[in-house]
Design an enzyme around this catalytic site. Structure first.
Site, PDB file in Angstrom:
ATOM      1  N   HIS A   1      12.638 -14.248 -39.844  1.00 27.17           N
ATOM      2  CA  HIS A   1      12.293 -12.888 -40.263  1.00 27.17           C
ATOM      3  C   HIS A   1      13.213 -11.890 -39.577  1.00 27.17           C
ATOM      4  O   HIS A   1      14.001 -12.237 -38.695  1.00 27.17           O
ATOM      5  CB  HIS A   1      10.815 -12.565 -40.015  1.00 27.17           C
ATOM      6  CG  HIS A   1      10.402 -12.499 -38.574  1.00 27.17           C
ATOM      7  ND1 HIS A   1       9.125 -12.191 -38.184  1.00 27.17           N
ATOM      8  CD2 HIS A   1      11.091 -12.703 -37.424  1.00 27.17           C
ATOM      9  CE1 HIS A   1       9.052 -12.202 -36.870  1.00 27.17           C
ATOM     10  NE2 HIS A   1      10.219 -12.513 -36.389  1.00 27.17           N
TER      11      HIS A   1
ATOM     12  N   CYS B   1      14.522  -8.459 -32.432  1.00 25.42           N
ATOM     13  CA  CYS B   1      13.918  -8.817 -33.720  1.00 25.42           C
ATOM     14  C   CYS B   1      14.484  -7.983 -34.867  1.00 25.42           C
ATOM     15  O   CYS B   1      14.251  -8.298 -36.031  1.00 25.42           O
ATOM     16  CB  CYS B   1      12.400  -8.686 -33.658  1.00 25.42           C
ATOM     17  SG  CYS B   1      11.631  -9.977 -32.668  1.00 25.42           S
TER      18      CYS B   1
ATOM     19  N   HIS C   1      16.343 -13.963 -37.522  1.00 25.04           N
ATOM     20  CA  HIS C   1      16.177 -14.941 -36.437  1.00 25.04           C
ATOM     21  C   HIS C   1      14.927 -15.746 -36.768  1.00 25.04           C
ATOM     22  O   HIS C   1      14.114 -15.333 -37.592  1.00 25.04           O
ATOM     23  CB  HIS C   1      16.033 -14.249 -35.074  1.00 25.04           C
ATOM     24  CG  HIS C   1      14.790 -13.437 -34.969  1.00 25.04           C
ATOM     25  ND1 HIS C   1      14.692 -12.170 -35.486  1.00 25.04           N
ATOM     26  CD2 HIS C   1      13.569 -13.727 -34.463  1.00 25.04           C
ATOM     27  CE1 HIS C   1      13.476 -11.711 -35.282  1.00 25.04           C
ATOM     28  NE2 HIS C   1      12.763 -12.637 -34.667  1.00 25.04           N
TER      29      HIS C   1
ATOM     30  N   HIS D   1      11.581 -18.569 -35.713  1.00 23.01           N
ATOM     31  CA  HIS D   1      10.593 -19.017 -34.740  1.00 23.01           C
ATOM     32  C   HIS D   1      10.017 -20.346 -35.211  1.00 23.01           C
ATOM     33  O   HIS D   1       9.925 -20.597 -36.412  1.00 23.01           O
ATOM     34  CB  HIS D   1       9.423 -18.037 -34.638  1.00 23.01           C
ATOM     35  CG  HIS D   1       9.800 -16.686 -34.133  1.00 23.01           C
ATOM     36  ND1 HIS D   1       9.978 -16.402 -32.807  1.00 23.01           N
ATOM     37  CD2 HIS D   1      10.034 -15.530 -34.797  1.00 23.01           C
ATOM     38  CE1 HIS D   1      10.298 -15.132 -32.666  1.00 23.01           C
ATOM     39  NE2 HIS D   1      10.341 -14.567 -33.858  1.00 23.01           N
TER      40      HIS D   1
ATOM     41  N   ASP E   1       7.283 -22.584 -44.599  1.00 26.26           N
ATOM     42  CA  ASP E   1       8.168 -23.451 -43.814  1.00 26.26           C
ATOM     43  C   ASP E   1       9.600 -23.395 -44.334  1.00 26.26           C
ATOM     44  O   ASP E   1       9.847 -23.528 -45.538  1.00 26.26           O
ATOM     45  CB  ASP E   1       7.659 -24.889 -43.867  1.00 26.26           C
ATOM     46  CG  ASP E   1       8.366 -25.781 -42.862  1.00 26.26           C
ATOM     47  OD1 ASP E   1       8.749 -25.287 -41.782  1.00 26.26           O
ATOM     48  OD2 ASP E   1       8.524 -26.975 -43.162  1.00 26.26           O
ATOM     49  N   HIS E   2      10.537 -23.179 -43.394  1.00 26.58           N
ATOM     50  CA  HIS E   2      11.962 -23.068 -43.713  1.00 26.58           C
ATOM     51  C   HIS E   2      12.256 -21.898 -44.656  1.00 26.58           C
ATOM     52  O   HIS E   2      13.242 -21.932 -45.394  1.00 26.58           O
ATOM     53  CB  HIS E   2      12.516 -24.379 -44.287  1.00 26.58           C
ATOM     54  CG  HIS E   2      12.676 -25.456 -43.266  1.00 26.58           C
ATOM     55  ND1 HIS E   2      11.604 -26.086 -42.689  1.00 26.58           N
ATOM     56  CD2 HIS E   2      13.774 -26.010 -42.704  1.00 26.58           C
ATOM     57  CE1 HIS E   2      12.036 -26.989 -41.823  1.00 26.58           C
ATOM     58  NE2 HIS E   2      13.355 -26.958 -41.802  1.00 26.58           N
TER      59      HIS E   2
ATOM     60  N   GLU F   1       3.669 -17.636 -31.845  1.00 29.48           N
ATOM     61  CA  GLU F   1       5.066 -17.320 -32.181  1.00 29.48           C
ATOM     62  C   GLU F   1       6.036 -17.865 -31.134  1.00 29.48           C
ATOM     63  O   GLU F   1       7.082 -18.404 -31.461  1.00 29.48           O
ATOM     64  CB  GLU F   1       5.210 -15.804 -32.294  1.00 29.48           C
ATOM     65  CG  GLU F   1       6.611 -15.342 -32.642  1.00 29.48           C
ATOM     66  CD  GLU F   1       6.706 -13.825 -32.743  1.00 29.48           C
ATOM     67  OE1 GLU F   1       6.086 -13.259 -33.652  1.00 29.48           O
ATOM     68  OE2 GLU F   1       7.392 -13.215 -31.908  1.00 29.48           O
TER      69      GLU F   1
HETATM   70 NI    NI Z   1      10.696 -12.555 -34.314  1.00 29.64          NI
END
Ligand code: NI
Length: 137
Positions: free
Chosen positions: A14, A33, A39, A41, A79-80, A124
């Site tokens: 995100h 962020c 980036h 997580h 996911d992904h 996270e």
């Molecule tokens: Ni983040």
């Protein structure tokens, strides 16, 4: 009343960025962020349901059935994925862990039978997690 928690995991990318703010203000508020190239997580998601054990099975919910719901409603969607670009629900809503947890509640809750959704916990990083209990205030 018994509480049962099931964990699943996914990874996703995100960017926290408001287009109508200056780049400086975005960095001031969102820090790393706001990185324009996104980036990622590795998220752990814990869904907790509550109810009374079924007299026949002894289960609040069949944990395997809950896993299937979580995989279908959460993992397959996130996911992904790049939350900003791939997930329609976050097109106009910031894809923070807070908002992702609220959205996970909306995806999962309608599919539970015989028990109630109690909490969506989204981890996270090892230092940050959010919990949503379905409260709007
Ligand atoms: Ni983040």
């Amino acid at each position: 009343m018994v509480y049962l928690t099931r964990r699943e995991y996914f990874n996703g990318a995100h960017k926290l960025y408001k287009a109508d703010w200056s780049p400086e203000k975005n960095v001031e508020v969102f820090g790393k962020c706001a990185n324009k190239h996104f980036h990622g997580h590795n998220f752990d998601v814990f869904v907790t349901v509550k109810g009374n054990p079924d007299p026949d099975t002894g289960f609040v919910i069949n944990a395997h059935a809950l896993s299937k719901i979580m995989k279908r409603e959460i993992v397959e969607r996130l996911d992904h994925k790049n939350f900003n670009l791939d997930v329609p629900e976050f097109k106009n809503i910031m894809g923070t862990s807070e908002n992702v947890a609220i959205q996970i509640w909306k995806w999962v809750e309608p599919h539970l039978e015989g028990c109630q959704l109690h909490c969506v916990k989204l981890v996270e990083t090892e230092n940050i997690y959010v919990e949503y209990f379905g409260e709007e205030k």
